[in-house]
Design an enzyme around this catalytic site. Structure first.
Site, PDB file in Angstrom:
ATOM      1  N   SER A  91      14.898 -59.730   9.786  1.00 32.10           N
ATOM      2  CA  SER A  91      15.113 -58.226   9.941  1.00 32.10           C
ATOM      3  C   SER A  91      14.275 -57.761  11.094  1.00 32.10           C
ATOM      4  O   SER A  91      13.316 -58.620  11.572  1.00 32.10           O
ATOM      5  CB  SER A  91      14.401 -57.601   8.810  1.00 32.10           C
ATOM      6  OG  SER A  91      14.874 -56.279   8.570  1.00 32.10           O
ATOM      7  N   PRO A  92      14.883 -56.794  12.113  1.00 27.61           N
ATOM      8  CA  PRO A  92      14.311 -56.691  13.104  1.00 27.61           C
ATOM      9  C   PRO A  92      12.712 -56.072  12.845  1.00 27.61           C
ATOM     10  O   PRO A  92      12.372 -55.474  12.048  1.00 27.61           O
ATOM     11  CB  PRO A  92      14.888 -55.282  13.527  1.00 27.61           C
ATOM     12  CG  PRO A  92      15.610 -54.914  12.627  1.00 27.61           C
ATOM     13  CD  PRO A  92      16.023 -55.908  11.568  1.00 27.61           C
ATOM     14  N   CYS A 142       9.300 -55.222  15.223  1.00 27.64           N
ATOM     15  CA  CYS A 142       8.516 -54.740  16.224  1.00 27.64           C
ATOM     16  C   CYS A 142       7.155 -55.542  16.422  1.00 27.64           C
ATOM     17  O   CYS A 142       6.405 -55.877  15.570  1.00 27.64           O
ATOM     18  CB  CYS A 142       7.951 -53.327  16.132  1.00 27.64           C
ATOM     19  SG  CYS A 142       9.146 -52.131  16.534  1.00 27.64           S
ATOM     20  N   ALA A 198      13.327 -53.604  17.423  1.00 25.95           N
ATOM     21  CA  ALA A 198      13.771 -52.458  17.991  1.00 25.95           C
ATOM     22  C   ALA A 198      13.462 -52.355  19.648  1.00 25.95           C
ATOM     23  O   ALA A 198      12.346 -52.483  19.737  1.00 25.95           O
ATOM     24  CB  ALA A 198      13.029 -51.148  17.393  1.00 25.95           C
ATOM     25  N   GLN A 241      18.532 -55.365  17.805  1.00 26.41           N
ATOM     26  CA  GLN A 241      18.372 -53.933  17.578  1.00 26.41           C
ATOM     27  C   GLN A 241      18.144 -53.039  18.437  1.00 26.41           C
ATOM     28  O   GLN A 241      17.080 -53.057  19.235  1.00 26.41           O
ATOM     29  CB  GLN A 241      17.225 -53.672  16.435  1.00 26.41           C
ATOM     30  CG  GLN A 241      17.551 -52.063  15.819  1.00 26.41           C
ATOM     31  CD  GLN A 241      16.522 -51.866  14.761  1.00 26.41           C
ATOM     32  OE1 GLN A 241      15.150 -51.930  14.942  1.00 26.41           O
ATOM     33  NE2 GLN A 241      16.803 -51.540  13.573  1.00 26.41           N
ATOM     34  N   TYR A 252      13.483 -42.230  13.259  1.00 28.81           N
ATOM     35  CA  TYR A 252      13.798 -42.389  14.633  1.00 28.81           C
ATOM     36  C   TYR A 252      15.020 -41.166  15.270  1.00 28.81           C
ATOM     37  O   TYR A 252      15.418 -40.589  14.419  1.00 28.81           O
ATOM     38  CB  TYR A 252      13.898 -43.743  15.311  1.00 28.81           C
ATOM     39  CG  TYR A 252      12.649 -44.415  14.810  1.00 28.81           C
ATOM     40  CD1 TYR A 252      11.493 -44.128  15.381  1.00 28.81           C
ATOM     41  CD2 TYR A 252      12.832 -45.616  13.972  1.00 28.81           C
ATOM     42  CE1 TYR A 252      10.066 -44.800  15.079  1.00 28.81           C
ATOM     43  CE2 TYR A 252      11.612 -46.328  13.678  1.00 28.81           C
ATOM     44  CZ  TYR A 252      10.215 -46.092  14.070  1.00 28.81           C
ATOM     45  OH  TYR A 252       9.285 -46.462  13.848  1.00 28.81           O
TER      46      TYR A 252
HETATM   47  C1  LIG Z   1       5.800 -55.672  11.683  1.00 30.06           C
HETATM   48  C2  LIG Z   1       7.134 -55.086  11.152  1.00 30.06           C
HETATM   49  C3  LIG Z   1       7.760 -54.575  12.075  1.00 30.06           C
HETATM   50  C4  LIG Z   1       8.849 -53.881  11.733  1.00 30.06           C
HETATM   51  N1  LIG Z   1       9.814 -53.255  13.027  1.00 30.06           N
HETATM   52  C5  LIG Z   1      10.846 -52.669  12.828  1.00 30.06           C
HETATM   53  C6  LIG Z   1      11.874 -52.427  13.701  1.00 30.06           C
HETATM   54  O1  LIG Z   1      11.589 -52.876  14.849  1.00 30.06           O
HETATM   55  N2  LIG Z   1      13.206 -52.028  13.156  1.00 30.06           N
HETATM   56  C7  LIG Z   1      13.448 -51.806  12.115  1.00 30.06           C
HETATM   57  O2  LIG Z   1      14.468 -51.148  11.815  1.00 30.06           O
HETATM   58  N3  LIG Z   1      12.642 -52.172  11.154  1.00 30.06           N
HETATM   59  C8  LIG Z   1      11.401 -52.954  11.192  1.00 30.06           C
HETATM   60  N4  LIG Z   1      10.568 -52.850  10.289  1.00 30.06           N
HETATM   61  C9  LIG Z   1      10.987 -52.901   8.988  1.00 30.06           C
HETATM   62  C10 LIG Z   1      11.694 -54.394   8.231  1.00 30.06           C
HETATM   63  O3  LIG Z   1      12.643 -54.602   9.191  1.00 30.06           O
HETATM   64  C11 LIG Z   1      12.099 -54.201   7.119  1.00 30.06           C
HETATM   65  O4  LIG Z   1      13.184 -53.243   6.827  1.00 30.06           O
HETATM   66  C12 LIG Z   1      11.021 -53.613   5.913  1.00 30.06           C
HETATM   67  O5  LIG Z   1       9.708 -54.355   6.485  1.00 30.06           O
HETATM   68  C13 LIG Z   1      11.257 -54.119   4.637  1.00 30.06           C
HETATM   69  O6  LIG Z   1      11.776 -55.276   4.557  1.00 30.06           O
HETATM   70  P1  LIG Z   1      10.506 -56.318   3.905  1.00 30.06           P
HETATM   71  O7  LIG Z   1      10.042 -55.929   2.431  1.00 30.06           O
HETATM   72  O8  LIG Z   1      11.293 -57.758   3.684  1.00 30.06           O
HETATM   73  O9  LIG Z   1       9.545 -56.566   4.692  1.00 30.06           O
HETATM   74  C14 LIG Z   1       9.514 -53.710  10.647  1.00 30.06           C
HETATM   75  C15 LIG Z   1       8.536 -54.170   9.656  1.00 30.06           C
HETATM   76  C16 LIG Z   1       7.345 -54.933   9.771  1.00 30.06           C
HETATM   77  C17 LIG Z   1       6.482 -55.444   8.725  1.00 30.06           C
END
Ligand SMILES: Cc1cc2nc3c(=O)[nH]c(=O)nc-3n(C[C@H](O)[C@H](O)[C@H](O)COP(=O)(O)O)c2cc1C
Length: 358
Positions: free
Chosen positions: A22-23, A25, A57, A99, A184
Site C-alpha cells: 500500500s502507498p 509516505c 502519495a 499514487q 485530501y
Molecule cells: C507510514 C504510513 C504512510 C502512509 N501513507 C499513505 C499514503 O501515502 N497514501 C495513502 O493513500 N495511504 C497512506 N497510508 C495508509 C496506508 O496505505 C493504509 O491504507 C493504512 O495504513 C491501512 O493499512 P494497514 O492496516 O495495512 O497499515 C499510510 C500509512 C502509513 C502507516
C-alpha cells in the site's frame, strides 16, 4: 476462485500474486525528489515478493504536498529518480505502481517526527505555504486556512494531475492510483462534510463528484490505454450525513465508465469526528460491496496481517487484491512467509537468496 498466490491480470499487466504494498509516505524528500531511501525501501519490498509495489502519495503540484518532505512529480527533473526505482522494482518481478495525490486543505503540515506542540501546520519559515481547498475553512484547529479554489484553480489542479500522470508513465510505472481518499483534495470535494460550495462543484452528488470524474478523465487521456488506472476512495466518512458506501458504489460505477480499472477501498480522513471501528479487515466489506454492486475490480486494505486472512479475502471473492501497509514495514518478506504458511509455491526468492529456500 483464485487464491492469494495466483496471478492477477488487469489490462496488459499481470501481477505475479495478489499481494500489494500500500502507498506509504516516507517524508524523506527534498524538493519532491525521491532518493536512495525510496529505492531501498520500495526495492526491499519488491525483492520481498510482493506482486505490486505502490510508491507513496506523490504530489502533482508543490502546494499539494502533505508536508515539505513529500515526493512529487510536478516537474520533469523528478522523473529520473523515480525511473530508477521503477526499473529496480520491475527487475525484481514486482509491478511498479505510484499514487498521485493532492493534499488540498490538509497540505503544509509537518512530517510526523517533526510535529510541533502548536499544531500540525508548518509556517513559511519551515518551508510551509497556504494550501488550497474546496472551501476556505481549515481542516481542523492548528491547520492552515486554505484558499478556496475557483474554477480556474480547479482546472489547474486537474491539469497538474494529467501532467504528473504523463511523467509517471515516462518514469516506467505500470500501475497508477489517483488518491481520492483520506480527506485530501479530491475526497474533500466528494464529502458533504467538507464541501459547502454553491457552484457546480458543490451540493448535489453530481456536483460533488464532478472534480474527481473530470480529473480521472484528464488522467485517462494521457495514461496508456493498456495500463491499469485505479482510484483510492474513502468508502465512508464514518460520520452520519457524510460520504458513505452507497455513494461510493454509485461513484465506482461512474469511474468504471471513465476507464478506471480498480478501486482501492479505504475509509475515513475527512472528519476528526469520525468514530472508526478499526479491527482486522474492517474495510474489507467495502471492497466486497463495490466489487459486487458496481462490478469493478477492488483492492482491500486495512489491518490485513495474516496469510490465511488475506488468502480468504481473495478466495471468497471479497477483493481481487490485498494491500498491506504497516505489516509490510514490519516484514518486507511477508509474501514469502505467507506463501510458506499457506504451503504455496508462491513467489520464488531472488536467486541471490536461494539458499534460504526450503
Ligand atoms: C507510514 C504510513 C504512510 C502512509 N501513507 C499513505 C499514503 O501515502 N497514501 C495513502 O493513500 N495511504 C497512506 N497510508 C495508509 C496506508 O496505505 C493504509 O491504507 C493504512 O495504513 C491501512 O493499512 P494497514 O492496516 O495495512 O497499515 C499510510 C500509512 C502509513 C502507516
Amino acid at each position: 476462485m483464485p487464491g492469494l498466490f495466483d496471478p492477477f491480470t488487469l489490462k496488459s499487466v499481470t501481477l505475479r500474486n495478489r499481494v500489494g504494498v500500500s502507498p506509504m509516505c516516507q517524508y524523506s524528500c527534498q524538493d519532491g525528489m525521491v532518493d536512495d531511501w525510496h529505492l531501498v525501501h520500495l526495492g526491499a519490498r519488491a525483492a520481498g515478493g510482493a506482486g505490486l509495489v505502490i510508491a507513496e502519495a506523490t504530489a502533482v503540484e508543490a502546494r499539494g504536498r502533505i508536508s515539505p518532505d513529500d515526493a512529487g512529480l510536478w516537474k520533469d527533473a523528478q522523473v529520473e529518480p523515480f525511473a530508477r526505482i521503477a526499473r529496480f522494482l520491475d527487475r525484481q518481478g514486482a509491478v511498479p505502481g505510484i499514487q498521485l495525490a493532492h493534499a488540498g486543505w490538509k497540505a503544509s503540515t509537518a512530517a510526523p517526527w517533526k510535529a510541533s506542540p502548536s499544531g500540525p501546520a508548518v509556517g513559511p519559515a519551515e518551508g510551509g505555504w497556504q494550501p488550497v481547498g474546496a472551501g476556505d475553512e481549515p481542516f481542523a484547529p492548528g491547520h492552515a486556512r486554505p484558499q478556496a479554489l475557483d474554477k480556474a484553480g480547479i482546472a489547474q489542479v486537474r491539469e497538474a494531475f494529467q501532467a504528473a500522470a504523463a511523467r509517471a508513465a515516462r518514469a516506467g510505472f505500470r500501475w497508477l492510483e489517483i488518491h481520492a481518499a483520506h480527506g485530501y483534495l479530491l475526497h474533500s470535494f466528494l464529502s458533504p462534510l467538507c464541501n459547502r460550495r454553491q457552484d457546480e462543484y458543490g451540493g448535489t452528488f453530481a456536483n460533488r463528484t464532478r472534480m474527481a470524474l473530470e480529473t480521472v478523465r484528464a488522467v485517462r487521456s494521457v495514461w496508456p490505454d493498456g495500463l491499469p488506472l485505479t482510484v483510492r476512495l474513502s468508502c465512508t466518512d464514518w460520520v452520519e450525513g457524510g460520504w458513505d458506501l452507497d455513494q461510493s458504489v454509485e461513484l465506482a460505477g461512474l469511474l468504471k465508465a471513465e476507464g478506471v480499472d480498480l478501486v482501492d477501498c479505504s475509509s475515513g480522513g475527512a472528519s476528526a469526528r469520525a468514530s472508526i471501528p478499526a479491527g482486522p479487515g474492517y474495510q474489507v466489506p467495502f471492497a466486497e460491496a463495490l466489487r459486487r454492486r458496481a462490478g469493478i475490480a477492488t483492492a482491500a486494505v486495512g489491518m490485513i496481517t495474516q496469510a490465511a486472512q488475506a488468502d480468504r479475502i481473495i478466495r471468497d471473492g471479497q477483493a481481487d487484491l490485498v494491500l498491506l501497509a504497516r505489516e509490510m514495514l514490519r516484514d518486507p518478506h511477508w509474501p514469502f512467509r505467507a506463501a510458506r504458511e499457506l504451503g504455496q509455491a508462491g513467489t520464488p526468492l531472488p536467486r541471490q537468496y536461494a539458499r534460504a529456500a526450503g
